[in-house]
Scaffold this motif. Structure first.
Motif, PDB file in Angstrom:
ATOM      1  N   GLY A 189       7.299  10.195   1.078  1.00 40.98           N
ATOM      2  CA  GLY A 189       7.867   9.866   2.379  1.00 40.98           C
ATOM      3  C   GLY A 189       9.086  10.701   2.705  1.00 40.98           C
ATOM      4  O   GLY A 189       9.360  10.996   3.865  1.00 40.98           O
ATOM      5  N   LEU A 190       9.814  11.102   1.664  1.00 41.86           N
ATOM      6  CA  LEU A 190      10.988  11.953   1.871  1.00 41.86           C
ATOM      7  C   LEU A 190      10.626  13.431   1.970  1.00 41.86           C
ATOM      8  O   LEU A 190      11.490  14.273   2.205  1.00 41.86           O
ATOM      9  N   GLY A 191       9.342  13.760   1.753  1.00 43.98           N
ATOM     10  CA  GLY A 191       8.895  15.148   1.845  1.00 43.98           C
ATOM     11  C   GLY A 191       9.203  15.976   0.615  1.00 43.98           C
ATOM     12  O   GLY A 191       9.248  17.196   0.690  1.00 43.98           O
ATOM     13  N   LYS A 192       9.376  15.367  -0.511  1.00 48.93           N
ATOM     14  CA  LYS A 192       9.717  16.081  -1.749  1.00 48.93           C
ATOM     15  C   LYS A 192       8.454  16.281  -2.595  1.00 48.93           C
ATOM     16  O   LYS A 192       8.336  15.774  -3.708  1.00 48.93           O
ATOM     17  N   PHE A 193       7.535  17.056  -2.067  1.00 43.94           N
ATOM     18  CA  PHE A 193       6.250  17.253  -2.723  1.00 43.94           C
ATOM     19  C   PHE A 193       6.365  18.135  -3.959  1.00 43.94           C
ATOM     20  O   PHE A 193       5.650  17.939  -4.936  1.00 43.94           O
ATOM     21  N   SER A 214       0.832  -1.195   0.000  1.00 43.93           N
ATOM     22  CA  SER A 214       0.000   0.000   0.000  1.00 43.93           C
ATOM     23  C   SER A 214       0.875   1.257   0.000  1.00 43.93           C
ATOM     24  O   SER A 214       1.890   1.320   0.691  1.00 43.93           O
ATOM     25  N   GLN A 215       0.468   2.261  -0.747  1.00 41.24           N
ATOM     26  CA  GLN A 215       1.239   3.499  -0.834  1.00 41.24           C
ATOM     27  C   GLN A 215       1.366   4.222   0.508  1.00 41.24           C
ATOM     28  O   GLN A 215       2.452   4.709   0.831  1.00 41.24           O
ATOM     29  N   PRO A 216       0.311   4.315   1.315  1.00 36.17           N
ATOM     30  CA  PRO A 216       0.499   4.960   2.626  1.00 36.17           C
ATOM     31  C   PRO A 216       1.516   4.240   3.510  1.00 36.17           C
ATOM     32  O   PRO A 216       2.217   4.874   4.293  1.00 36.17           O
ATOM     33  N   ILE A 248       7.561  16.052  -6.899  1.00 37.56           N
ATOM     34  CA  ILE A 248       6.498  15.175  -7.400  1.00 37.56           C
ATOM     35  C   ILE A 248       5.550  15.959  -8.291  1.00 37.56           C
ATOM     36  O   ILE A 248       5.189  15.521  -9.384  1.00 37.56           O
ATOM     37  N   ASN A 249       5.144  17.144  -7.841  1.00 39.27           N
ATOM     38  CA  ASN A 249       4.196  17.938  -8.620  1.00 39.27           C
ATOM     39  C   ASN A 249       4.797  18.433  -9.926  1.00 39.27           C
ATOM     40  O   ASN A 249       4.130  18.427 -10.956  1.00 39.27           O
ATOM     41  N   ILE A 250       6.038  18.856  -9.905  1.00 40.44           N
ATOM     42  CA  ILE A 250       6.693  19.296 -11.142  1.00 40.44           C
ATOM     43  C   ILE A 250       6.791  18.128 -12.117  1.00 40.44           C
ATOM     44  O   ILE A 250       6.503  18.258 -13.306  1.00 40.44           O
ATOM     45  N   GLY A 251       7.180  16.968 -11.603  1.00 38.10           N
ATOM     46  CA  GLY A 251       7.249  15.774 -12.448  1.00 38.10           C
ATOM     47  C   GLY A 251       5.896  15.391 -13.019  1.00 38.10           C
ATOM     48  O   GLY A 251       5.785  15.042 -14.193  1.00 38.10           O
ATOM     49  N   ASN A 252       4.856  15.468 -12.183  1.00 38.79           N
ATOM     50  CA  ASN A 252       3.515  15.133 -12.664  1.00 38.79           C
ATOM     51  C   ASN A 252       3.051  16.077 -13.768  1.00 38.79           C
ATOM     52  O   ASN A 252       2.457  15.641 -14.752  1.00 38.79           O
ATOM     53  N   THR A 282       4.424   5.103  -9.668  1.00 40.13           N
ATOM     54  CA  THR A 282       3.558   5.322  -8.512  1.00 40.13           C
ATOM     55  C   THR A 282       4.314   5.039  -7.217  1.00 40.13           C
ATOM     56  O   THR A 282       4.211   5.792  -6.241  1.00 40.13           O
ATOM     57  N   TYR A 283       5.103   3.953  -7.218  1.00 39.43           N
ATOM     58  CA  TYR A 283       5.921   3.652  -6.047  1.00 39.43           C
ATOM     59  C   TYR A 283       6.999   4.720  -5.850  1.00 39.43           C
ATOM     60  O   TYR A 283       7.318   5.086  -4.717  1.00 39.43           O
ATOM     61  N   GLN A 284       7.552   5.242  -6.947  1.00 37.70           N
ATOM     62  CA  GLN A 284       8.544   6.307  -6.820  1.00 37.70           C
ATOM     63  C   GLN A 284       7.923   7.538  -6.164  1.00 37.70           C
ATOM     64  O   GLN A 284       8.547   8.176  -5.314  1.00 37.70           O
ATOM     65  N   MET A 285       6.711   7.885  -6.566  1.00 37.09           N
ATOM     66  CA  MET A 285       6.044   9.040  -5.969  1.00 37.09           C
ATOM     67  C   MET A 285       5.761   8.810  -4.492  1.00 37.09           C
ATOM     68  O   MET A 285       5.851   9.741  -3.685  1.00 37.09           O
ATOM     69  N   ALA A 286       5.436   7.576  -4.105  1.00 35.31           N
ATOM     70  CA  ALA A 286       5.210   7.285  -2.687  1.00 35.31           C
ATOM     71  C   ALA A 286       6.510   7.448  -1.894  1.00 35.31           C
ATOM     72  O   ALA A 286       6.504   7.973  -0.777  1.00 35.31           O
TER      73      ALA A 286
END
Length: 168
Positions: free
Chosen positions: A126-130, A58-60, A133-137, A118-122
């Motif tokens: 967890g590392l706090g690099k939001f 699970s991602q969480p 993630i958003n720029i990549g998305n 998806t696992y990379q984004m999770a």
């Protein structure tokens, strides 16, 4: 980063995604047959199902464990183990797609790469690099849906899946 701020950033990216998909489908319905649009919709449905139900971990749980390891100062995190699970899902995709149309057979590599990302984004969450993630998305959305316009002009689902795989 504050989880509330991260949620607002993810909400903005999700809203951008919805707007791009809406414009894409409006454009696609004008140029191609309803069958082609239906095939794209089925691919997206299986994408959501693969992200939601075929994930082994699970991602969480990933986010929590990576954040805990970071807080404890452990450098030997679960990242490599977690990323290998996307490859383990391949047999599940084969069983799932066996009962589906031919277009889903050609998209198996895309679903594996999509689950990997998806696992990379999770892990990044967890590392706090939001922000990353958003720029990549956003870049993936523009690349994926922008190049998908070529497949609409050529009326080719295989080309669409190829562009989505490159984007993922």
């Amino acid at each position: 980063m504050n989880p509330l701020t991260a949620s607002l950033k993810f909400l903005a990216t999700s809203t951008f995604n919805i707007i791009i998909i809406f414009v894409f489908f409006l454009f696609a319905t004008r140029l191609v047959s309803p069958e082609f649009v239906g095939e794209i919709a089925i691919l997206q449905l299986v994408e959501v199902l693969s992200k939601s139900f075929l994930g082994i971990i699970s991602q969480p749980v990933i986010v929590r464990d990576i954040a805990r390891d970071l807080a404890l100062g452990k450098r030997d995190s679960l990242s490599s183990v977690v990323l290998s699970f996307s490859v383990l899902e391949s047999p599940l995709f084969l069983l799932f797609v066996f009962f589906m149309p031919e277009n889903l057979w050609i998209s198996i590599p895309y679903f594996v790469v999509f689950t990997f990302s998806t696992y990379q984004m999770a892990i990044l969450s967890g590392l706090g690099k939001f922000d990353q993630i958003n720029i990549g998305n956003v870049l993936i959305l523009i690349f994926r849906w922008g190049l998908s316009l070529i497949s609409i002009f050529l009326d080719n689902v295989a080309l669409l899946v190829f562009f989505w795989t490159l984007g993922a």
